[in-house]
Every structure is written in structure tokens, then in C-alpha cells.
Design a protein around this motif. Structure first.
Motif, short mmCIF file in Angstrom:
data_model
loop_
_atom_site.label_atom_id
_atom_site.label_comp_id
_atom_site.label_asym_id
_atom_site.label_seq_id
_atom_site.Cartn_x
_atom_site.Cartn_y
_atom_site.Cartn_z
N ALA A 42 10.40 -42.10 -8.95
CA ALA A 42 10.33 -42.14 -7.38
C ALA A 42 9.70 -40.89 -7.17
O ALA A 42 8.98 -40.92 -5.95
N ASP A 55 12.32 -43.58 1.48
CA ASP A 55 12.62 -44.38 0.36
C ASP A 55 13.15 -43.54 -0.79
O ASP A 55 13.96 -44.09 -1.47
N TRP A 56 12.44 -42.51 -0.87
CA TRP A 56 12.63 -41.35 -2.08
C TRP A 56 14.12 -40.85 -1.73
O TRP A 56 14.77 -40.83 -2.71
N HIS A 59 16.68 -43.63 -2.46
CA HIS A 59 16.70 -44.01 -3.73
C HIS A 59 17.32 -42.92 -4.72
O HIS A 59 18.41 -43.11 -5.64
N LYS A 62 21.03 -43.03 -4.32
CA LYS A 62 21.67 -44.16 -5.18
C LYS A 62 21.88 -43.91 -6.54
O LYS A 62 22.72 -44.00 -7.35
#
Ligand SMILES: [Mg+2]
Length: 217
Positions: A42, A55-56, A59, A62
Motif C-alpha cells: 500500500a 485508499d492508503w 487500507h 483495516k
């Protein structure tokens, strides 16, 4: 009363206002032993322009959640961090002199909450972390003002305060501060880990005591 040369002073958080961490994200990943290849991919995808900052951010949250980083365990980790030597005194002195004080950081709001409280600052531009009612990491809100965006964060706060960027000072420690340091009227490298940042700042302070920034502001 003489007009202040820098009515707004912006600080980076990790490694500048907070000791014991270079980047809180790295500290969290290491403490919870998240999936290293996934984390690395990532990172590479973000810096390679393949995924967005959002997004990073999502991610990595998560990964932390999957690795068991609950609210309770994150708070235990935060208790191992300390404010930088002289940080609270420097902020109090700046405010007493009439400066506005801000944080512009790619760290997390929970670090500010835990070590200082948001009320100490006039502005805080930072990533926000959300927990679910049962204490699990449940996403968050990514800041638009990290890395290159930190410079835009400084310009945004200057606008809010009716100042030019040249009237804003910045204090930071690392590579992600390069852009904002160039946007500031006075840039101070503090506890500095980046030769590039050191070179383009107007002042470098090598002793880890934030009260030493006061004479340059
Ligand atoms: Mg930093």
C-alpha cells in the motif's frame, strides 16, 4: 504592543510536538504487528500514484483492525508517548504573546486528544479515527493536508486568519514537512531527521526542547 511578525505558528505533530514516535502510523503498525507485505504494498502503491491517500488511509486502518488494534489497546500504546520536552510551555507562551497556534499533521487526532487536548490549539488539521461502539477501529476521515498537501493546509489556515503565508511560521522534523517548510514565512527544523528539510529551513534547533523555538518567532 508591537505587531507580531508571525501571528500564526503551525507545528507538525509526530517527532515535533510528540516525542517517542517518528510517525504514529509506523509505531502502530509495529506495535500491532500488522501484515508487513500488505502494508509495504500500500505504501508503494500510494507513492507510485496507483492508489489515493484515502485508499492508503482506509487500507492501513483495516490492517490495524485485523491485527487487533482495538480502542483499548491503542490507548494503552498512546500512554507510552510523551509530549516533546518544553512543548506545553512553548504553546502556552506563544498564546500568551498573542500568536495563534495550529497543528498540521498526517498523524491521528487521537494522539492530540491523548497528549494535549484539541482545545490547546486554534486549528488542528489531521487524520480522524473513528471507533465503533464496541471499541473497534471503524474507519475515519483522511486529512487532505498531508505531504504535499501540508503546504496547502498552511495556506488554508493563513486565509482563515486573514494572513499571507509569509506571516506563518512552521516547525517540523522530517521529509513530509519539506513542502510546508517552503510555503512558510519562517521554517524551523526541530529534532530533524531529514537533510533536505534541514537545508531549506531558516533555522535548525538541535536540542530537543521546544522552548528554543520561541526566540525565532
Ligand atoms: Mg513529524
Amino acid at each position: 504592543m508591537t505587531a507580531l511578525r508571525f501571528p500564526l505558528v503551525c507545528f507538525d505533530l509526530d517527532g515535533t510536538l510528540v516525542d517517542d514516535t517518528i510517525y504514529i502510523w509506523k509505531t502502530l503498525h509495529e506495535a500491532f504487528e500488522t501484515d508487513e507485505p500488505a502494508r509495504r504494498k500500500a505504501y508503494d502503491d500510494f507513492f507510485g500514484g496507483i492508489i489515493s491517500y484515502r485508499d492508503w488511509f482506509e487500507h492501513d486502518l483495516k490492517l490495524l483492525r485485523l491485527a487487533g488494534a482495538t480502542k483499548k489497546r491503542v490507548e494503552e500504546l498512546l500512554r507510552t508517548l510523551r509530549p516533546m520536552e518544553g512543548a506545553k510551555e512553548a504553546i502556552a507562551t506563544l498564546k500568551a504573546r498573542g500568536h495563534k497556534v495550529a497543528i498540521i499533521s498526517g498523524s491521528l487526532d487521537i494522539v492530540v486528544d491523548h497528549l494535549f487536548g484539541q482545545h490547546l490549539f486554534d486549528h488542528v488539521l489531521i487524520n480522524k479515527l473513528h471507533y465503533s461502539p464496541d471499541g473497534q477501529i471503524d474507519g475515519g476521515e483522511p486529512t487532505p493536508y498531508d505531504l504535499v498537501g501540508k503546504a496547502e493546509g498552511l495556506r488554508e489556515l493563513a486565509r482563515r486568519e486573514g494572513l499571507s503565508p509569509d506571516q506563518v511560521a512552521f516547525v517540523g522534523d522530517n521529509e513530509n514537512d519539506i513542502w510546508i517548510a517552503q510555503a512558510a514565512g519562517r521554517a524551523i527544523a526541530f529534532n530533524c531527521k531529514s537533510d533536505k528539510l534541514r537545508e531549506l529551513c531558516h533555522v535548525e534547533i538541535k536540542t530537543k526542547d521546544l522552548r528554543l523555538v520561541l526566540e525565532h518567532l
